[in-house]
Enzyme design. Structure first.
Site, PDB file in Angstrom:
ATOM      1  N   ASP A   1      25.714  51.201  56.963  1.00  0.00           N
ATOM      2  CA  ASP A   1      26.821  51.534  56.085  1.00  0.00           C
ATOM      3  C   ASP A   1      28.105  51.489  56.910  1.00  0.00           C
ATOM      4  O   ASP A   1      28.076  51.751  58.112  1.00  0.00           O
ATOM      5  CB  ASP A   1      26.635  52.921  55.455  1.00  0.00           C
ATOM      6  CG  ASP A   1      27.483  53.111  54.209  1.00  0.00           C
ATOM      7  OD1 ASP A   1      26.949  52.941  53.096  1.00  0.00           O
ATOM      8  OD2 ASP A   1      28.683  53.434  54.348  1.00  0.00           O
TER       9      ASP A   1
ATOM     10  N   ALA B   1      23.794  52.018  52.834  1.00  0.00           N
ATOM     11  CA  ALA B   1      22.738  53.033  52.759  1.00  0.00           C
ATOM     12  C   ALA B   1      23.215  54.433  52.378  1.00  0.00           C
ATOM     13  O   ALA B   1      22.465  55.194  51.775  1.00  0.00           O
ATOM     14  CB  ALA B   1      22.013  53.107  54.100  1.00  0.00           C
TER      15      ALA B   1
ATOM     16  N   CYS C   1      24.782  51.609  40.198  1.00  0.00           N
ATOM     17  CA  CYS C   1      24.776  52.723  39.237  1.00  0.00           C
ATOM     18  C   CYS C   1      25.905  52.512  38.228  1.00  0.00           C
ATOM     19  O   CYS C   1      26.716  53.400  37.977  1.00  0.00           O
ATOM     20  CB  CYS C   1      24.889  54.068  39.936  1.00  0.00           C
ATOM     21  SG  CYS C   1      26.332  54.239  41.022  1.00  0.00           S
TER      22      CYS C   1
END
Length: 429
Positions: free
Chosen positions: A263, A243, A358
């Site tokens: 996380d 996260a 990403c």
């Protein structure tokens, strides 16, 4: 940029560059070093801007320097030449200031002091007769540019490389109920498809209008798309796996869902907790490894923004270029494989999973999803509609996943590169 920023700012810029090129994540660590934090806000901003300029245009800078050098200089001398030329070419520092401060830095070190005259001559020569601007791929490692050209075509690869040279705008995600009109006026900003707000304003974000009110948070427009693709409803249970730093968690929490943000990095989760408090949003925050989390819960929806090479974010994170190797891509693809399997086990029958990275690399996006579907026949891919999630029309790809490229929305200032796919689990028999 200020020509009056002092020698300590330039020395800090050199430390930032060295940290970025030595190890992955080195720039973030160096930005928090006491020496940098002790600088004035102006000098600290100058040091970061100078380091980013060198990292974005390293290939162009070295080509220009090599056109004036008869033989390669010692590495400490090249580092000085790089920051001197970057100021002249990309930061609007007057040539005389860039040259004189670089020579003064050379005087401070026994390793560079004998090269003062060389540094002075090279920089002054390039001030009088600038080198020709090289093609976009000059600032991208050749092996990486070749991958992009093979996957997207030469023209698109050049567009990605051009985009990576430019300081990006800042995008904001707005909390539901926040009126965008005052922000558009005071920042100023412009609305983007999907609801993000884009501004070219610089400086300390915490001093911007509306920050203390908690009506928005910083999040690239592309990074906001995967949470929209998950299409969470109020009251649903949602797991945000991996996260931190938390932009997607805030989006999910703002829907009224019951969100668990997980996380493995406690330091990175501190920023998430601070933003939850600032925005008045709620989520359960868990420090744990996503693969080994000792909790048997399943969720209506799971979002996995997996660790990746981040090649889609080069305009924001040019340092990613210098720690990356083909072996690193394979290593991260293995991590993504394992996290996808762990995420699948957390999805209720009839639930859904959005996987995103990403990254521009096929091994981290398309290949991962196709392999996942072979391993998990109880899941199927749900085609994404770009218009409903605020993505460019051209991002629709393959069998329905989204492939966002930095060159898309170029008329609006571009966006980060992303891959996102929505996978749904079959209901139980």
């Amino acid at each position: 940029m200020s020509a009056n920023a002092g020698l300590p700012a330039r020395q800090s810029a050199m430390r930032l560059i060295e940290a970025a090129m030595m190890r992955r994540g080195g720039l973030d660590a160096a930005l928090n070093e006491p020496a940098l934090r002790a600088l004035s806000p102006e000098d600290r901003g100058f040091a970061r801007a100078l380091a980013m300029a060198v990292l974005r245009r390293l290939g162009s800078i070295d080509r220009a320097l090599d056109s004036r050098l008869q033989r390669p200089p010692p590495e400490p001398v090249r580092r000085l030449l790089r920051i001197g030329l970057a100021q002249m070419l990309y930061l609007d520092t007057p040539d005389f200031a860039a040259v004189s401060t670089t020579v003064k830095l050379a005087e401070r070190d026994n390793a560079t002091r004998p090269y003062k005259a060389l540094i002075n001559a090279v920089l002054r020569g390039l001030a009088r007769e600038p080198a020709a601007d090289p093609p976009p791929q000059a600032d991208i490692p050749p092996w990486l540019f070749a991958r992009w050209a093979a996957q997207f075509g030469q023209a698109e690869a050049e567009g990605i490389a051009l985009n990576a040279r430019v300081e990006p705008p800042t995008d904001l995600s707005l909390k539901p109920g926040t009126d965008p009109a005052p922000l558009i006026e005071t920042l100023p900003g412009e609305p983007l498809p999907g609801g993000s707000l884009r501004t070219r304003r610089g400086g300390d974000v915490a001093a911007w209008p509306g920050f203390e009110d908690g009506g928005w948070w910083v999040q690239d427009a592309a990074a906001a798309i995967p949470a929209r693709l998950l299409a969470v409803e109020p009251g649903e249970t949602v797991l945000d796996l991996c996260a931190a730093p938390g932009g997607k968690t805030l989006q999910l929490a703002a829907t009224g869902a019951a969100v668990t943000a997980l996380d493995r990095s406690e330091p990175r989760l501190r920023r998430l907790r601070a933003n939850l408090e600032r925005t008045g949003l709620n989520a359960e925050v868990v420090v744990a490894d996503g693969e080994a989390w000792m909790d048997d819960r399943q969720f209506d929806a799971v979002l996995l923004d997996a660790p990746c090479t981040a090649t889609g974010t080069l305009r924001r994170n040019p340092e990613a270029l210098y720690a990356l190797t083909p072996a690193e891509i394979a290593k991260l693809a293995d991590v993504q494989h394992r996290l996808l399997d762990a995420a699948a086990a957390r999805v209720k029958p009839g639930g859904r999973l959005v996987y995103c990275v990403c990254s521009l690399e096929r091994e981290e996006g398309e290949t991962q999803v196709l392999a996942f579907l072979r391993r998990h026949p109880d899941f199927h891919l749900t085609p994404a509609d770009p218009g409903t999630v605020g993505a460019p029309d051209s991002s629709r790809a393959g069998d329905g996943w989204l492939r966002l490229l930095p060159s898309q929305w170029s008329e609006l200032g571009g966006l980060d590169g992303f891959f996102a796919a929505r996978l749904e689990r079959a209901p139980s028999a």
